[in-house]
Scaffold this active site. Structure first.
Site, PDB file in Angstrom:
ATOM      1  N   LYS A 185       0.833  -1.206   0.000  1.00 14.35           N
ATOM      2  CA  LYS A 185       0.000   0.000   0.000  1.00 14.35           C
ATOM      3  C   LYS A 185       0.874   1.266   0.000  1.00 14.35           C
ATOM      4  CE  LYS A 185      -3.371  -2.857   0.018  1.00 14.35           C
ATOM      5  NZ  LYS A 185      -4.301  -3.289   1.022  1.00 14.35           N
TER       6      LYS A 185
HETATM    7  C1  PLP Z   1      -5.304  -4.361   1.394  1.00 18.64           C
HETATM    8  C2  PLP Z   1      -6.761  -4.139   1.427  1.00 18.64           C
HETATM    9  C3  PLP Z   1      -7.535  -4.388   2.565  1.00 18.64           C
HETATM   10  C4  PLP Z   1      -7.025  -5.099   3.781  1.00 18.64           C
HETATM   11  O1  PLP Z   1      -5.902  -4.562   4.346  1.00 18.64           O
HETATM   12  P1  PLP Z   1      -4.899  -5.474   5.231  1.00 18.64           P
HETATM   13  O2  PLP Z   1      -4.074  -4.463   5.931  1.00 18.64           O
HETATM   14  O3  PLP Z   1      -4.131  -6.306   4.257  1.00 18.64           O
HETATM   15  O4  PLP Z   1      -5.716  -6.292   6.152  1.00 18.64           O
HETATM   16  C5  PLP Z   1      -8.872  -4.034   2.536  1.00 18.64           C
HETATM   17  N1  PLP Z   1      -9.427  -3.491   1.450  1.00 18.64           N
HETATM   18  C6  PLP Z   1      -8.723  -3.269   0.318  1.00 18.64           C
HETATM   19  C7  PLP Z   1      -9.406  -2.646  -0.853  1.00 18.64           C
HETATM   20  C8  PLP Z   1      -7.371  -3.603   0.261  1.00 18.64           C
HETATM   21  O5  PLP Z   1      -6.679  -3.417  -0.861  1.00 18.64           O
END
Ligand code: PLP
EC number: 2.6.1.92
Length: 394
Positions: A185
């Protein structure tokens, strides 16, 4: 091998983590609150609650929005499974509102139909796909009319801005917004998540739910007689006032997240440059176009998704990906429509109910986009895709 996405860590990020390790407080020390304050300030929200992952953030947000047995959570079919799973974790049902084919975000028209079909909806979870903000005023108006709360899934959208210039996460058109700090991210904390809100009661509820449901701040006690000896509050006493979870995040992770947050604007600048290069390179390509072109300047550019007409090119996506991989280029598909997964099929999701999502899924391919991608590497990616498309057309 060039991956489709990757984190960017520098020496000062490493030093920030090492400082925590030397400090004596490796969890629930000052870095958690410092990170929360920094994110709240960056996005322009009153409160922020840091948790162990974006998924944990979605789970707690669903609970705080009132999702439970006999209620529904509506989200987009084109998202990571966690956006939908939050509804199931909370004991509710999940329904999907199809995407707008130009933005790949939840379509307000589709949401209106979904709300009509599910009058027990408690939460609407729009996903800012690839970092492009959803049409929040329209979504908020529909949710308000239906008596549902809005939870923005901004796992892709830290650093993005709405058309009015405010940052995603300010919760001007939602009750809560969630972020993820998974390494792929915008900024990395190793693992981690955050919920922002402007609602004081929701904030307190999230603090409790994050840590077993135990009372926090100056929450009133349920059993006053147990809490006090005369006028003195018993120093050992605490109350588990509802069933919560252990979704806390550590100081080690938050120190990394805080250090990374200081670089977010520089990260965004590099991502924008790379996307501009891709757009220039593929502008004349009739068989591949960017999946999102509307209001793209406000995006956080988490992913760069092309729509490639594999059918017209007479090549399967699998073959296309394998050939790129043979040239050292990693790609990925975001996402398999959530209602297609066996778990959702088994609880009655209709795979054909979101035709725009199905069309998009057939053509989607995420190509490399990350801060450390060099101009030379990007030129190689462009060259490889262009020659693969050209070769298929003859
Ligand atoms: C990555 C992601 C999540 C979950 O995040 P984590 O930190 O991996 O639990 C939720 N929604 C979207 C759209 C994502 O890309």
């Amino acid at each position: 091998m060039i991956p489709y996405g990757k984190h960017h860590i520098e020496e000062d990020d490493i030093a920030a983590v090492v400082d925590v390790l030397r400090s004596g407080l490796i969890t629930q020390g000052p870095a958690v609150e410092a990170f929360e304050h920094a994110v709240a300030q960056y996005v322009g929200a009153r409160h922020a609650v840091a948790v162990s992952s974006g998924t944990a953030a979605l789970h707690l947000a669903a609970l705080a929005a009132g999702v439970g047995p006999g209620t529904t959570l509506i989200t987009s079919p084109i998202t990571f499974v966690a956006s939908a799973n939050a509804g199931l974790y909370a004991g509710g049902k999940v329904a999907f509102a199809d995407i707008d084919p130009e933005t790949i975000n939840m379509s307000p028209n589709a949401l209106a139909s979904a709300l009509e079909a599910h009058p027990d909806t408690k939460a609407v979870v729009p996903v800012h796909f690839a970092g492009l903000p959803c049409d929040m005023p329209a979504i908020k108006a529909l949710a308000d009319k239906a008596g549902a709360a809005v939870i923005e899934d901004a796992a892709h959208a830290l650093g993005a801005t709405y058309p009015d210039g405010r940052r995603v996460g300010c919760c001007a058109n939602s009750l809560m917004t969630i972020f993820s700090f998974h390494p792929v991210k915008a900024i990395a904390a190793g693992e981690g998540g955050m919920i922002t809100t402007n609602d004081d009661a929701v904030y307190r509820r999230l603090l409790r739910l994050r840590s077993h449901g135990i009372n926090k701040l100056d929450d009133p006690f349920v059993f006053e007689g147990q809490a006090f000896t005369g006028d003195i509050q018993n120093p050992w006493y605490y109350e588990m006032q509802e069933l919560g979870f252990h979704y806390r995040i550590s100081d080690i992770q938050c120190a990394l997240g805080l250090s990374q947050l200081g670089k977010l604007d520089a990260f965004m600048k590099r991502r924008r440059e790379l996307v501009a290069n891709y757009d220039a390179a593929f502008s004349g390509c009739e068989h591949c176009r960017p999946a999102q072109s509307d209001r793209i300047e406000s995006s956080a550019h988490h992913l760069h998704v092309l729509r490639i007409k594999f059918k017209e090119l007479d090549i399967s996506r699998s073959e296309f990906m394998m050939r790129l991989r043979a040239e050292g280029i990693g790609t990925q598909v975001h996402y398999i429509p959530v209602p297609w997964h066996p778990v959702y099929r088994s609880i009655g999701a209709d795979p054909a109910s979101c035709p725009r999502a199905v069309d998009f899924y057939a053509e989607a391919l995420s190509i490399p986009l990350f801060v450390d991608l060099t101009d030379e590497e990007q030129a190689r990616v462009i060259q490889s895709i262009q020659s693969l498309v050209a070769r298929q057309r003859v």
